[in-house]
Scaffold this active site. Structure first.
Site, PDB file in Angstrom:
ATOM      1  N   GLN A 253       7.084 -15.505  12.122  1.00 62.68           N
ATOM      2  CA  GLN A 253       6.676 -14.374  12.950  1.00 62.68           C
ATOM      3  C   GLN A 253       5.171 -14.348  13.216  1.00 62.68           C
ATOM      4  O   GLN A 253       4.667 -13.417  13.831  1.00 62.68           O
ATOM      5  CB  GLN A 253       7.171 -13.055  12.374  1.00 62.68           C
TER       6      GLN A 253
ATOM      7  N   SER B 115      -1.620  -3.559   5.609  1.00 64.15           N
ATOM      8  CA  SER B 115      -2.073  -4.628   4.705  1.00 64.15           C
ATOM      9  C   SER B 115      -3.329  -5.290   5.252  1.00 64.15           C
ATOM     10  O   SER B 115      -4.126  -5.846   4.503  1.00 64.15           O
ATOM     11  CB  SER B 115      -0.985  -5.686   4.552  1.00 64.15           C
ATOM     12  N   ARG B 116      -3.495  -5.248   6.566  1.00 64.57           N
ATOM     13  CA  ARG B 116      -4.634  -5.929   7.189  1.00 64.57           C
ATOM     14  C   ARG B 116      -5.937  -5.139   7.024  1.00 64.57           C
ATOM     15  O   ARG B 116      -7.011  -5.680   7.271  1.00 64.57           O
ATOM     16  CB  ARG B 116      -4.363  -6.175   8.670  1.00 64.57           C
TER      17      ARG B 116
ATOM     18  N   HIS C  65       3.985   1.296   2.287  1.00 72.14           N
ATOM     19  CA  HIS C  65       5.173   0.598   1.778  1.00 72.14           C
ATOM     20  C   HIS C  65       5.856   1.451   0.702  1.00 72.14           C
ATOM     21  O   HIS C  65       7.083   1.533   0.636  1.00 72.14           O
ATOM     22  CB  HIS C  65       4.782  -0.737   1.129  1.00 72.14           C
TER      23      HIS C  65
ATOM     24  N   ASP D 202       5.424   0.120  12.773  1.00 72.81           N
ATOM     25  CA  ASP D 202       5.765  -1.028  13.618  1.00 72.81           C
ATOM     26  C   ASP D 202       6.877  -0.585  14.568  1.00 72.81           C
ATOM     27  O   ASP D 202       8.040  -0.978  14.428  1.00 72.81           O
ATOM     28  CB  ASP D 202       6.199  -2.204  12.743  1.00 72.81           C
TER      29      ASP D 202
ATOM     30  N   HIS E 222       0.868  -1.188   0.000  1.00 71.57           N
ATOM     31  CA  HIS E 222       0.000   0.000   0.000  1.00 71.57           C
ATOM     32  C   HIS E 222       0.901   1.233   0.000  1.00 71.57           C
ATOM     33  O   HIS E 222       2.141   1.105  -0.043  1.00 71.57           O
ATOM     34  CB  HIS E 222      -0.943  -0.037   1.209  1.00 71.57           C
TER      35      HIS E 222
HETATM   36  P1  AMP Z   1       4.758  -5.258   6.514  1.00 74.25           P
HETATM   37  O1  AMP Z   1       4.564  -5.623   5.090  1.00 74.25           O
HETATM   38  O2  AMP Z   1       3.489  -5.001   7.257  1.00 74.25           O
HETATM   39  O3  AMP Z   1       5.708  -6.181   7.232  1.00 74.25           O
HETATM   40  O4  AMP Z   1       5.486  -3.856   6.477  1.00 74.25           O
HETATM   41  C1  AMP Z   1       6.701  -3.675   5.787  1.00 74.25           C
HETATM   42  C2  AMP Z   1       7.294  -2.349   6.177  1.00 74.25           C
HETATM   43  O5  AMP Z   1       6.391  -1.306   5.839  1.00 74.25           O
HETATM   44  C3  AMP Z   1       7.538  -2.245   7.698  1.00 74.25           C
HETATM   45  O6  AMP Z   1       8.766  -1.583   7.915  1.00 74.25           O
HETATM   46  C4  AMP Z   1       6.366  -1.429   8.156  1.00 74.25           C
HETATM   47  O7  AMP Z   1       6.614  -0.704   9.344  1.00 74.25           O
HETATM   48  C5  AMP Z   1       6.177  -0.490   6.973  1.00 74.25           C
HETATM   49  N1  AMP Z   1       4.815   0.060   6.990  1.00 74.25           N
HETATM   50  C6  AMP Z   1       3.659  -0.631   7.080  1.00 74.25           C
HETATM   51  N2  AMP Z   1       2.608   0.210   7.134  1.00 74.25           N
HETATM   52  C7  AMP Z   1       3.124   1.458   7.079  1.00 74.25           C
HETATM   53  C8  AMP Z   1       2.553   2.770   7.119  1.00 74.25           C
HETATM   54  N3  AMP Z   1       1.251   2.964   7.223  1.00 74.25           N
HETATM   55  N4  AMP Z   1       3.390   3.831   7.044  1.00 74.25           N
HETATM   56  C9  AMP Z   1       4.735   3.638   6.957  1.00 74.25           C
HETATM   57  N5  AMP Z   1       5.335   2.443   6.908  1.00 74.25           N
HETATM   58  C10 AMP Z   1       4.539   1.365   6.981  1.00 74.25           C
END
Ligand code: AMP
Length: 288
Positions: free
Chosen positions: A70, A195-196, A46, A159, A43
């Site tokens: 995880q 993503s959720r 990312h 996160d 999204h």
């Molecule tokens: P994930 O795919 O959820 O593991 O996220 C991958 C990376 O994208 C991680 O470093 C997250 O912290 C970052 N991320 C996810 N959502 C956001 C957001 N809304 N704003 C900024 N970074 C994000």
């Protein structure tokens, strides 16, 4: 599904060896590599990591790996969205250089079992609610760092606790990588992008706003209220909010993530996690 190894300018690798070969080629090996680890279902949040990475690195490698280690809840792992083709399109549109998308066997070929001492980070907030989660995170991030050898790695403040854990990993193994933390990207109404969020019904999507509202209220009242009062108000607000099943709302030291009782800590952050229907969401805001 058959994946072309190169679609437009985006190089796609599923094998470690091929990625290493490409990164080590004469035209690439002197270049600065920025790594953006993700679990896909990309999204704008990312993409903001990718854009930040592009400004600071010659080559941007985005990894997509839904890391089973995880997930402490098998149903959550099963339900995690995996829209691979859309992700590829988004990375192409963003002009990302490389997508590394390994299978589980490629990442966990060897049967290594190790634990890292994460100190109190392991037992608070996400660590407490999701036993083993951060051990899984350090496993996969260490593998990615060892493989790609990036000079820079980009993580989201979304996160927050994960960032603290990865800082600890880098320090512990003396890894030559600079971590760059990117602010939380939000929908116009305040909901943190995740993503959720695709799992939320229209009703749940509206209810989920309570999380960012509670955080914003805490920040707004930060100067006039004590920490216990701020926490009590946020708990009251979230517990009264329809459709929200609160896991935690804490105000913590920004480095150790130990709960703060007064404002003497140099840095303070408010963090929350809650179920909205079956979907577990997290969010945070830096107070100081
Ligand atoms: P994930 O795919 O959820 O593991 O996220 C991958 C990376 O994208 C991680 O470093 C997250 O912290 C970052 N991320 C996810 N959502 C956001 C957001 N809304 N704003 C900024 N970074 C994000």
């Amino acid at each position: 599904m058959r994946l072309a190894s190169s679609t437009k300018n985006l190089k796609i690798f599923t094998k470690k060896k091929e990625l290493l070969h490409w990164l080590g080629s004469p035209e690439n090996k002197q270049k600065t590599v920025g790594l953006v680890p993700t679990m896909g279902a990309l999204h704008e949040g990312h993409l903001s990591l990718i854009h930040t990475a592009q400004k600071q690195s010659d080559i941007v490698v985005c990894s997509i790996f839904v890391n089973p280690k995880q997930f402490n809840d098998p149903a959550d792992l099963e339900r995690y969205p995996r829209p691979v083709e859309q992700d590829i399109e988004k990375l192409q549109a963003a002009e990302c250089d490389v997508l590394f998308m390994p299978g589980i066997d490629e990442m966990y070929a060897e049967n290594e079992e190790w634990q890292m001492d994460l100190g109190s980070l392991e037992n608070v907030l996400e660590g407490r609610s999701r036993p083993g989660h951060f051990q899984g995170v350090v496993h996969v991030v260490k593998k990615l760092f060892d493989l790609v050898g990036p000079q820079l790695a980009f993580f989201g403040q979304k996160d927050y606790q994960q960032v603290m854990v990865i800082k600890k990993l880098v320090k512990q193994f003396k890894m030559p990588v600079k971590l760059v933390i990117v602010p939380v990207l939000r929908e116009p109404d305040g909901l943190a992008m995740s993503s959720r969020n695709v799992h939320l019904s229209t009703e749940e999507r509206r209810q989920a706003l309570a999380l960012s509202k509670a955080l914003q209220l805490t920040k707004k009242h930060f100067n006039e209220r004590t920490i216990p009062r701020l926490k009590a108000e946020a708990h009251g607000f979230l517990n009264r909010s329809e459709g929200i099943k609160l896991d935690y709302f804490e105000i913590c030291d920004a480095e150790t993530l130990k709960p703060a009782v007064s404002k003497k800590n140099a840095g303070l952050v408010a963090l929350t996690a809650a179920y909205v229907g079956r979907t577990r969401l997290i969010d945070n805001i830096i107070l100081r």
